[in-house]
Design a protein around this motif. Sequence first.
Motif, PDB file in Angstrom:
ATOM      1  N   VAL A 137       7.672  24.443  72.726  1.00 44.14           N
ATOM      2  CA  VAL A 137       6.680  25.535  72.240  1.00 44.14           C
ATOM      3  C   VAL A 137       5.249  25.204  73.011  1.00 44.14           C
ATOM      4  CG1 VAL A 137       5.651  26.509  70.271  1.00 44.14           C
ATOM      5  CG2 VAL A 137       7.821  26.092  70.197  1.00 44.14           C
ATOM      6  N   PRO A 143      -1.158  31.801  72.561  1.00 39.04           N
ATOM      7  CA  PRO A 143      -0.525  32.002  71.291  1.00 39.04           C
ATOM      8  C   PRO A 143       0.938  33.028  71.421  1.00 39.04           C
ATOM      9  CG  PRO A 143      -2.785  32.178  70.796  1.00 39.04           C
ATOM     10  CD  PRO A 143      -2.594  31.983  72.383  1.00 39.04           C
ATOM     11  N   ARG A 146       3.661  31.211  73.117  1.00 41.87           N
ATOM     12  CA  ARG A 146       4.085  29.998  72.231  1.00 41.87           C
ATOM     13  C   ARG A 146       5.090  30.472  71.266  1.00 41.87           C
ATOM     14  NH1 ARG A 146      -1.004  25.533  71.214  1.00 41.87           N
ATOM     15  NH2 ARG A 146      -0.462  24.814  73.446  1.00 41.87           N
ATOM     16  N   ALA A 147       4.650  31.884  70.664  1.00 42.04           N
ATOM     17  CA  ALA A 147       5.193  32.678  69.641  1.00 42.04           C
ATOM     18  C   ALA A 147       6.513  33.183  69.961  1.00 42.04           C
ATOM     19  CB  ALA A 147       4.470  33.901  69.012  1.00 42.04           C
ATOM     20  N   LEU A 150       8.572  29.868  70.200  1.00 48.32           N
ATOM     21  CA  LEU A 150       8.788  29.489  68.980  1.00 48.32           C
ATOM     22  C   LEU A 150      10.077  30.215  68.247  1.00 48.32           C
ATOM     23  CD1 LEU A 150       8.393  27.913  66.213  1.00 48.32           C
ATOM     24  CD2 LEU A 150       6.396  29.361  65.391  1.00 48.32           C
ATOM     25  N   THR A 163      10.271  38.457  68.723  1.00 44.75           N
ATOM     26  CA  THR A 163       8.724  38.720  68.522  1.00 44.75           C
ATOM     27  C   THR A 163       8.800  40.274  69.086  1.00 44.75           C
ATOM     28  OG1 THR A 163       8.317  37.957  70.815  1.00 44.75           O
ATOM     29  CG2 THR A 163       7.899  36.261  69.084  1.00 44.75           C
ATOM     30  N   LEU A 201       1.133  26.573  66.854  1.00 46.59           N
ATOM     31  CA  LEU A 201       0.778  27.760  67.812  1.00 46.59           C
ATOM     32  C   LEU A 201      -0.747  27.618  68.206  1.00 46.59           C
ATOM     33  CD1 LEU A 201       2.413  30.900  66.259  1.00 46.59           C
ATOM     34  CD2 LEU A 201       2.957  29.726  68.096  1.00 46.59           C
ATOM     35  N   VAL A 222       0.575  37.103  64.451  1.00 51.32           N
ATOM     36  CA  VAL A 222      -0.092  36.007  65.549  1.00 51.32           C
ATOM     37  C   VAL A 222      -1.068  36.713  66.212  1.00 51.32           C
ATOM     38  CG1 VAL A 222       0.496  34.588  67.182  1.00 51.32           C
ATOM     39  CG2 VAL A 222       2.037  34.823  65.384  1.00 51.32           C
ATOM     40  N   ASP A 226      -6.811  33.101  70.558  1.00 50.93           N
ATOM     41  CA  ASP A 226      -6.981  31.821  69.723  1.00 50.93           C
ATOM     42  C   ASP A 226      -7.964  32.131  68.653  1.00 50.93           C
ATOM     43  OD1 ASP A 226      -5.234  30.420  71.173  1.00 50.93           O
ATOM     44  OD2 ASP A 226      -6.679  29.239  72.556  1.00 50.93           O
TER      45      ASP A 226
END
Length: 245
Positions: A137, A143, A146-147, A150, A163, A201, A222, A226
Motif C-alpha cells: 500500500v 491517497p 493507496r486506496a 488497500l 474503489t 493512507l 477518501v 492529502d
Amino acid sequence: MKNVQSVRPTPDAGQAPEGRTRLSVARLELEQGPISAATIADELGISPAAVRRHLDALVADGEAYSRDAPSRAPRGRGRPAKLFLLTETGRARFGHAYDDLAVAAIRFLAESGGEQAVRAFAERRVAGMIDRHRPSVLAATGPTARAEALAEALTREGYAASTRTVGTGGQLCQHHCPVAHVAAEFPQLCEAETAAFAELLGTHVQRLATIARGDAACTTHVPSTDVPTAGHVPNTPTHHGGTPE
C-alpha cells in the motif's frame, strides 16, 4: 457419521436449479476441499464441464480460488490439475457459530477489562490484518492510488473491496465484512479499522456506511488530496501559491 448440519445454509425452496447446483458445488468445497472438479462431478453426478462453469463463477465472484494439485507422478502435456477451495467470502454463505463465540468472548473482555480493553483488542486485530499489506500500500503514491492498493489487500482478506471515484475524491467500498455481526454490538471494531485506514493512507478518511449498521456495504470516503490526520505530517511537499502535488 460426521455432523455438518451447522455449516449448511437454510434451503431456499424458490431457488433456481442452477443456484442449487452452485450451492452444492460450494458445499463440497467447504466439506472436502481442496477438491478437484472431477471429484465434484462424480459426487454430484453432473458433467465436468458443468462443474467447471460453476467453479469459474465462484472464482469470479471471489468465493473460491484454485491451486495446483501436488504432483505425485510424472505428468504428460497439458495444464496441471487444479484443486478448489472456498475463500472467506465463500464460507460466509454457510452460517456458523463463530460469531456467537466472538461476541461472548468480547463481552467477557468488556466486563473484565472495560472499554479500553475492547478498544485495544480491536486495534490489535486490525493492525495484524493491515500490517501484512503495508509495504504494497505504501508503495503507491497519493491517497487515491493507496486506496486502490488497500482495496486489493482487503479483497485478499475476504472483504470483497473496490474503489470508485466521486466528486470530492474517492470511496473505498467493502462489499463483505466477516465480522459484521460482531461489529454490530462492538463498533470499536469499525472505529479501529477506520483509524487504521487513515494512518495507512496518510489522510483523513470518513466512514459513511457500514454493513454492521445494516447498510449494503462499508463505505469510506477518501479525499483525492492529502488531508492530514491528527499528528500526521504529509510526505508530499507543498509549494507557495499551489496545491500539494
